[in-house]
Design a protein around this motif. Structure first.
Motif, mmCIF file in Angstrom:
data_model
loop_
_atom_site.group_PDB
_atom_site.id
_atom_site.type_symbol
_atom_site.label_atom_id
_atom_site.label_comp_id
_atom_site.label_asym_id
_atom_site.label_seq_id
_atom_site.Cartn_x
_atom_site.Cartn_y
_atom_site.Cartn_z
ATOM 1 N N TYR A 242 0.833 -1.203 0.000
ATOM 2 C CA TYR A 242 0.000 0.000 0.000
ATOM 3 C C TYR A 242 0.871 1.259 0.000
ATOM 4 N N GLU A 243 1.914 1.220 0.802
ATOM 5 C CA GLU A 243 2.814 2.371 0.895
ATOM 6 C C GLU A 243 3.511 2.634 -0.437
ATOM 7 N N PHE A 244 4.023 1.578 -1.075
ATOM 8 C CA PHE A 244 4.673 1.744 -2.362
ATOM 9 C C PHE A 244 3.697 2.317 -3.390
ATOM 10 N N TRP A 245 2.458 1.831 -3.342
ATOM 11 C CA TRP A 245 1.434 2.305 -4.290
ATOM 12 C C TRP A 245 1.129 3.781 -4.068
ATOM 13 N N GLN A 246 1.110 4.210 -2.807
ATOM 14 C CA GLN A 246 0.857 5.618 -2.506
ATOM 15 C C GLN A 246 1.967 6.511 -3.052
ATOM 16 N N LEU A 247 3.183 5.991 -3.072
ATOM 17 C CA LEU A 247 4.302 6.775 -3.579
ATOM 18 C C LEU A 247 4.363 6.783 -5.099
ATOM 19 N N ARG A 248 4.046 5.666 -5.717
ATOM 20 C CA ARG A 248 4.093 5.522 -7.176
ATOM 21 C C ARG A 248 2.878 4.705 -7.607
ATOM 22 N N SER A 249 1.832 5.356 -8.041
ATOM 23 C CA SER A 249 0.561 4.678 -8.324
ATOM 24 C C SER A 249 0.594 3.946 -9.664
ATOM 25 N N GLN A 250 1.378 2.883 -9.729
ATOM 26 C CA GLN A 250 1.418 2.026 -10.905
ATOM 27 C C GLN A 250 1.806 0.623 -10.457
ATOM 28 N N TRP A 251 1.287 -0.386 -11.144
ATOM 29 C CA TRP A 251 1.452 -1.741 -10.643
ATOM 30 C C TRP A 251 2.899 -2.208 -10.628
ATOM 31 N N LEU A 252 3.735 -1.628 -11.482
ATOM 32 C CA LEU A 252 5.141 -2.013 -11.517
ATOM 33 C C LEU A 252 5.853 -1.751 -10.189
ATOM 34 N N VAL A 253 5.310 -0.820 -9.414
ATOM 35 C CA VAL A 253 5.963 -0.451 -8.164
ATOM 36 C C VAL A 253 5.904 -1.584 -7.141
ATOM 37 N N LEU A 254 4.997 -2.538 -7.377
ATOM 38 C CA LEU A 254 4.875 -3.662 -6.440
ATOM 39 C C LEU A 254 5.888 -4.775 -6.726
ATOM 40 N N LEU A 255 6.461 -4.777 -7.915
ATOM 41 C CA LEU A 255 7.384 -5.854 -8.291
ATOM 42 C C LEU A 255 8.593 -5.968 -7.360
ATOM 43 N N PRO A 256 9.212 -4.859 -6.932
ATOM 44 C CA PRO A 256 10.373 -4.998 -6.043
ATOM 45 C C PRO A 256 10.057 -5.667 -4.705
ATOM 46 N N MET A 293 14.139 -6.198 1.525
ATOM 47 C CA MET A 293 13.238 -5.062 1.686
ATOM 48 C C MET A 293 13.975 -3.737 1.452
ATOM 49 N N PHE A 294 15.223 -3.666 1.865
ATOM 50 C CA PHE A 294 16.014 -2.461 1.627
ATOM 51 C C PHE A 294 16.161 -2.207 0.129
ATOM 52 N N LEU A 295 16.451 -3.247 -0.626
ATOM 53 C CA LEU A 295 16.596 -3.094 -2.077
ATOM 54 C C LEU A 295 15.287 -2.642 -2.706
ATOM 55 N N ALA A 296 14.166 -3.184 -2.205
ATOM 56 C CA ALA A 296 12.861 -2.768 -2.715
ATOM 57 C C ALA A 296 12.616 -1.286 -2.421
ATOM 58 N N CYS A 297 12.919 -0.851 -1.217
ATOM 59 C CA CYS A 297 12.749 0.564 -0.846
ATOM 60 C C CYS A 297 13.668 1.453 -1.667
ATOM 61 N N LEU A 298 14.873 0.974 -1.923
ATOM 62 C CA LEU A 298 15.831 1.768 -2.697
ATOM 63 C C LEU A 298 15.336 1.967 -4.121
ATOM 64 N N VAL A 299 14.799 0.909 -4.722
ATOM 65 C CA VAL A 299 14.276 1.008 -6.078
ATOM 66 C C VAL A 299 13.110 2.004 -6.137
ATOM 67 N N VAL A 300 12.169 1.858 -5.207
ATOM 68 C CA VAL A 300 10.979 2.716 -5.208
ATOM 69 C C VAL A 300 11.348 4.153 -4.839
ATOM 70 N N GLY A 301 12.225 4.321 -3.874
ATOM 71 C CA GLY A 301 12.547 5.661 -3.383
ATOM 72 C C GLY A 301 13.422 6.478 -4.312
ATOM 73 N N THR A 302 14.179 5.822 -5.182
ATOM 74 C CA THR A 302 15.144 6.563 -6.004
ATOM 75 C C THR A 302 14.771 6.561 -7.490
ATOM 76 N N THR A 303 13.585 6.061 -7.841
ATOM 77 C CA THR A 303 13.170 6.069 -9.242
ATOM 78 C C THR A 303 11.929 6.945 -9.423
#
Length: 303
Positions: A242-256, A293-303
């Motif tokens: 849910y948090e990742f989706w709130q930051l980037r509202s696209q389904w690709l954001v869930l892949l990490p 989880m860190f790698l997932a956050c890094l991908v979402v947070g820096t793209t």
């Protein structure tokens, strides 16, 4: 009577601690110097939050400071916990050789070590901006109360989740200078992650805990422990998704997030409820889960 040949999980006759001078060993053991898993688990939510906030200009330095702080404060927490649990630890097979329980360290020496470690924590705190420092200080009451929770509630793991996830609330303002609901959702997901893995950890002590009257989620859940851990891990993944989706509202954001979800699924599916050694191994695997989880956050947070 403690003799030189006694070897239990908290012994200091082997490994890293066994290589240290004899006079230093009890203090190193009190800090769990040979078992850094707790420091890793305290560190990861801090690193997640920094990564999800985009790292900022000082992101790497912050992560290194948080690493030092996690080591110092986890060590301090172990010392404080052993001070409170001195008499209780002496009655449990797995913990009876801990330095305080076996009277190889005085309470005065333990308190001195606690002060020293807390000063290291203070040095780390001074590296943070005011907002992040104030949020970090907010955890102190929770930390102080934690050792008493297993005497009060069947769910001390919930309290541990609140404490060990607190870094998720600190990392975001350390980067951005302000608090955010994003950090709150990250923290909530981490709380459920901690409840799950600490329930697995508690499987090791169910029999001894029952004998001495210590409460735990593993005892409370009983034969439903696997389902309970699955439930907590599912809540964690859902909140993070849910948090990742709130930051980037696209389904690709869930892949990490998929590698982390698969790892937690493996823990639940492969867990052997009556095997303490397996429970410990699954618990320790959360160090790797934290990296995923860190790698997932890094991908979402820096793209």
């Amino acid at each position: 009577m403690i003799v030189e040949t006694d070897i239990v999980p908290d012994s200091e006759r082997r490994g890293l601690i066994g290589a240290l001078p004899r006079t230093v060993r009890p203090y190193a053991s009190l800090m769990r110097l040979d078992r850094p898993i707790g420091a890793w688990l305290l560190f990861w939510p801090c690193a997640w939050s920094v990564a999800l906030a985009g790292m900022g200009s000082d992101g790497l330095a912050l992560i290194l400071w948080f690493g030092l702080g996690a080591f110092a404060m986890r060590s301090a927490g172990c010392v404080y916990n052993d001070i409170i649990d001195k008499d209780l630890d002496a009655r449990v097979e797995r913990t009876r050789l801990r330095p305080l329980a076996s009277d190889r360290i005085s309470l005065k020496g333990a308190w001195a070590l606690l002060v020293g470690l807390s000063l290291i924590g203070l040095a780390v705190l001074l590296q943070l901006n005011l907002t992040a420092a104030l949020v970090a200080l907010g955890s102190l009451a929770l930390v102080a109360a934690y050792p008493f929770m297993k005497r009060i509630t069947w769910w001390p793991q919930v309290w541990l989740g609140l404490v060990f996830s607190w870094g998720a609330l600190v990392g975001w303002p350390a980067v951005t200078g302000r608090f955010s609901g994003t950090a709150l959702v990250l923290w909530a997901g981490s709380v459920f992650w901690v409840i799950g893995y600490d329930t697995i950890y508690a499987l090791q002590d169910r029999e001894d805990d029952a004998l001495v009257g210590v409460k735990s989620s593993a005892r409370r859940l009983g034969k439903h422990t696997r389902a309970g851990v699955a439930f907590f891990y599912s809540l964690a993944i859902s909140l993070w998704g849910y948090e990742f989706w709130q930051l980037r509202s696209q389904w690709l954001v869930l892949l990490p997030l998929i590698p982390m979800a698969l790892h937690l699924l493996w823990q639940v599916a492969a867990l052997r409820l009556d095997d303490g050694t397996d429970a410990l191994a699954k618990f320790r695997s959360n160090r790797f889960a934290g990296l995923l989880m860190f790698l997932a956050c890094l991908v979402v947070g820096t793209t």
